[in-house]
Write a protein that holds these residues in place. Structure first.
Motif, PDB file in Angstrom:
ATOM      1  N   GLN A  97       0.789  -1.333   0.137  1.00 14.06           N
ATOM      2  CA  GLN A  97      -0.151  -0.001   0.105  1.00 14.06           C
ATOM      3  C   GLN A  97       0.943   1.460   0.163  1.00 14.06           C
ATOM      4  OE1 GLN A  97      -3.264  -0.119   2.849  1.00 14.06           O
ATOM      5  NE2 GLN A  97      -3.853   2.031   2.442  1.00 14.06           N
ATOM      6  N   PHE A  98       1.973   1.330   0.895  1.00 12.61           N
ATOM      7  CA  PHE A  98       2.592   2.381   0.937  1.00 12.61           C
ATOM      8  C   PHE A  98       3.431   2.411  -0.451  1.00 12.61           C
ATOM      9  CE2 PHE A  98       2.935   2.124   5.554  1.00 12.61           C
ATOM     10  CZ  PHE A  98       2.410   3.441   5.593  1.00 12.61           C
ATOM     11  N   VAL A  99       3.967   1.511  -0.894  1.00 10.78           N
ATOM     12  CA  VAL A  99       4.813   1.658  -2.512  1.00 10.78           C
ATOM     13  C   VAL A  99       3.696   2.047  -3.535  1.00 10.78           C
ATOM     14  CG1 VAL A  99       5.943   0.346  -4.015  1.00 10.78           C
ATOM     15  CG2 VAL A  99       6.480   0.084  -1.831  1.00 10.78           C
ATOM     16  N   ALA A 100       2.555   1.241  -3.457  1.00 11.01           N
ATOM     17  CA  ALA A 100       1.605   1.928  -4.405  1.00 11.01           C
ATOM     18  C   ALA A 100       1.202   3.256  -4.295  1.00 11.01           C
ATOM     19  CB  ALA A 100       0.267   1.149  -4.384  1.00 11.01           C
ATOM     20  N   TYR A 101       1.095   3.946  -3.033  1.00  9.29           N
ATOM     21  CA  TYR A 101       0.649   5.276  -2.766  1.00  9.29           C
ATOM     22  C   TYR A 101       1.831   6.144  -3.539  1.00  9.29           C
ATOM     23  CZ  TYR A 101      -0.888   9.225  -0.562  1.00  9.29           C
ATOM     24  OH  TYR A 101      -1.369  10.748  -0.075  1.00  9.29           O
ATOM     25  N   ASP A 102       3.029   5.837  -3.143  1.00  5.66           N
ATOM     26  CA  ASP A 102       3.986   6.556  -3.670  1.00  5.66           C
ATOM     27  C   ASP A 102       4.102   6.657  -5.058  1.00  5.66           C
ATOM     28  OD1 ASP A 102       5.138   8.134  -1.603  1.00  5.66           O
ATOM     29  OD2 ASP A 102       7.119   6.681  -1.352  1.00  5.66           O
ATOM     30  N   LEU A 103       3.935   5.597  -5.733  1.00  4.60           N
ATOM     31  CA  LEU A 103       3.922   5.611  -7.273  1.00  4.60           C
ATOM     32  C   LEU A 103       2.712   6.281  -7.856  1.00  4.60           C
ATOM     33  CD1 LEU A 103       4.736   1.690  -7.957  1.00  4.60           C
ATOM     34  CD2 LEU A 103       6.126   3.402  -8.248  1.00  4.60           C
ATOM     35  N   LEU A 104       1.641   6.226  -7.253  1.00  7.30           N
ATOM     36  CA  LEU A 104       0.458   6.989  -7.823  1.00  7.30           C
ATOM     37  C   LEU A 104       0.737   8.383  -7.568  1.00  7.30           C
ATOM     38  CD1 LEU A 104      -2.334   4.824  -6.517  1.00  7.30           C
ATOM     39  CD2 LEU A 104      -1.974   5.207  -8.952  1.00  7.30           C
ATOM     40  N   ARG A 105       1.305   8.829  -6.210  1.00  7.39           N
ATOM     41  CA  ARG A 105       1.788  10.119  -5.856  1.00  7.39           C
ATOM     42  C   ARG A 105       2.513  10.874  -7.112  1.00  7.39           C
ATOM     43  NH1 ARG A 105       5.977  12.427  -3.565  1.00  7.39           N
ATOM     44  NH2 ARG A 105       6.807  10.641  -3.280  1.00  7.39           N
ATOM     45  N   LEU A 106       3.633   9.913  -7.581  1.00  6.10           N
ATOM     46  CA  LEU A 106       4.854  10.538  -8.452  1.00  6.10           C
ATOM     47  C   LEU A 106       3.964  10.422  -9.549  1.00  6.10           C
ATOM     48  CD1 LEU A 106       7.663   8.216  -7.272  1.00  6.10           C
ATOM     49  CD2 LEU A 106       7.534  10.633  -7.163  1.00  6.10           C
ATOM     50  N   ALA A 107       3.172   9.702 -10.193  1.00  9.14           N
ATOM     51  CA  ALA A 107       2.441   9.578 -11.354  1.00  9.14           C
ATOM     52  C   ALA A 107       1.642  11.118 -11.473  1.00  9.14           C
ATOM     53  CB  ALA A 107       1.465   8.630 -11.637  1.00  9.14           C
ATOM     54  N   ILE A 108       0.800  11.391 -10.280  1.00  2.00           N
ATOM     55  CA  ILE A 108       0.137  12.496 -10.545  1.00  2.00           C
ATOM     56  C   ILE A 108       0.943  13.992 -10.446  1.00  2.00           C
ATOM     57  CG2 ILE A 108      -1.443  14.131  -8.945  1.00  2.00           C
ATOM     58  CD1 ILE A 108      -2.843  11.425  -8.202  1.00  2.00           C
ATOM     59  N   THR A 109       2.151  13.822  -9.601  1.00  2.00           N
ATOM     60  CA  THR A 109       2.792  14.963  -9.600  1.00  2.00           C
ATOM     61  C   THR A 109       3.564  15.354 -10.642  1.00  2.00           C
ATOM     62  OG1 THR A 109       4.473  13.641  -8.531  1.00  2.00           O
ATOM     63  CG2 THR A 109       3.002  15.272  -7.017  1.00  2.00           C
ATOM     64  N   SER A 110       4.049  14.425 -11.551  1.00  2.00           N
ATOM     65  CA  SER A 110       4.417  14.289 -12.782  1.00  2.00           C
ATOM     66  C   SER A 110       3.739  15.171 -14.075  1.00  2.00           C
ATOM     67  CB  SER A 110       5.002  12.950 -13.239  1.00  2.00           C
ATOM     68  OG  SER A 110       3.921  12.211 -13.707  1.00  2.00           O
ATOM     69  N   PHE A 111       2.316  15.017 -13.641  1.00  2.00           N
ATOM     70  CA  PHE A 111       1.640  15.851 -14.582  1.00  2.00           C
ATOM     71  C   PHE A 111       1.208  17.150 -14.086  1.00  2.00           C
ATOM     72  CE2 PHE A 111       0.480  11.463 -15.935  1.00  2.00           C
ATOM     73  CZ  PHE A 111       0.703  11.678 -17.443  1.00  2.00           C
TER      74      PHE A 111
END
Length: 352
Positions: free
Chosen positions: A328-342
């Motif tokens: 859950q923590f890893v997936a959260y960080d990946l989603l966060r990075l994906a959103i902040t990249s846009f």
């Protein structure tokens, strides 16, 4: 004080407007950001955090869904019409036999759809509403929350969340506990089918079977998990250098896993009773309970070891806690990075 040195004043007719009095002919009004724009910004930030948290929880739940299904089957299989000799003996036996009996490895994820659907409102309640209850139980003098206040806020959050989302949890349990083998028609094809048939055969009250036992169980679990996590997290170093070390995120995951295991252990017997009452009356089960005491009495009289039966699947429950939290923590960080990249201004922050 001369009027040209007077501080900024606010127009009472327009509270969102500030102006400064001076002798400069270039004087101009300074506008505050309207409250509507601030509210939209807050809503946008919350929506992004909710998308990250809900998406991460969905990935984590799906990852450990086979373990979750085996746990529920072990809790309720004594009620089924399946002969004792054909019931699952444990985790490895279930993981080996379920795909062969129920039509492939996708059977290990049966009931996971209902579990994922309820995650977005569940996560919203868990984080947004919990913060409001923490403010509500804050001492009048503004001092930090003590253990009692944290327990009260966690319990209130869990109870309100359960009242709102219980029918989905009821569906998830019945879909997960369905052991219909390959080649036979399943009693439920999905969430809507489960709700419709349960209402037609048992009435609307069936959607809330076991909720009376669920409320104290959720209160115990939520209050203990939040309190234990906050207490353990406070023992971690708070200096910047420690937070930048490679082991710090792992330590936070360990705190979350330890808090979850402690809370699950305390509330697990109540969870077993709740699962059994939810499944009681469903197709494919030979045992029906009239209530919690009747369930306990039947377990004590007809099953070997009441305490052992109440804790059936507890080890599997503990086993899935640590990897579930890590995913859950890893997936959260990946989603966060994906959103902040846009959109770098999205405001999504890492939970670690």
């Amino acid at each position: 004080m001369p009027f040209w040195k007077s501080p900024a004043k606010s127009d009472s007719k327009h509270p969102d407007v500030e102006f400064t009095i001076d002798t400069n002919p270039q004087s101009h009004y300074k506008f505050k950001e309207p409250w509507t724009a601030l509210a939209l910004d807050n809503l946008r930030g919350f929506s992004i955090q909710l998308a990250c948290a809900g998406g991460a929880a969905a990935v984590a739940k799906t990852t450990v869904a086979p373990l979750e299904r085996v746990k529920i089957l072990l809790q309720v299989q004594q009620m089924s019409t399946v002969p004792q000799s054909e019931q699952y003996k444990g985790l490895l036996d279930a993981l080996r036999r379920i795909p062969a009996r129920e039509g492939g490895y996708k059977a290990l994820f049966r009931g996971n759809g209902a579990n994922v659907i309820r995650l977005v409102p569940d996560v919203a309640f868990k984080f947004a509403v919990h913060d409001q209850f923490k403010l509500m139980f804050t001492p009048p003098d503004g001092s930090p929350l003590g253990v009692q206040e944290k327990l009260a806020a966690g319990a209130a959050t869990g109870i309100l969340r359960t009242l709102m989302l219980y029918p989905l949890d009821f569906c998830r349990t019945r879909l997960t506990a369905d052991r219909t083998p390959t080649g036979q028609q399943r009693p439920f094809t999905g969430i809507v089918s489960c709700l419709r048939q349960s209402w037609a055969q048992e009435g609307l009250r069936s959607w809330y079977k076991g909720m009376g036992m669920s409320l104290p169980g959720v209160a115990v679990y939520t209050s203990m998990s939040f309190t234990a996590y906050d207490t353990l997290k406070q023992r971690l170093p708070s200096d910047k250098a420690s937070k930048e070390q490679w082991w710090y995120p792992l330590a936070k995951i360990g705190c979350g896993a330890a808090a979850g295991i402690a809370a699950q252990t305390a509330s697990y017997p109540l969870d077993t009773l709740r699962r059994r009452l939810q499944v009681s009356g469903a197709p494919g089960n030979s045992v029906q309970y009239k209530g919690y005491l009747n369930c306990l009495r039947h377990m004590a009289q007809h099953e070997h070891g009441l305490v052992r039966q109440l804790f059936k699947g507890w080890g599997i429950n503990c086993l899935k806690t640590a990897p579930g939290a890590a995913v859950q923590f890893v997936a959260y960080d990946l989603l966060r990075l994906a959103i902040t990249s846009f959109d770098p201004s999205s405001g999504a922050v890492s939970p670690l």
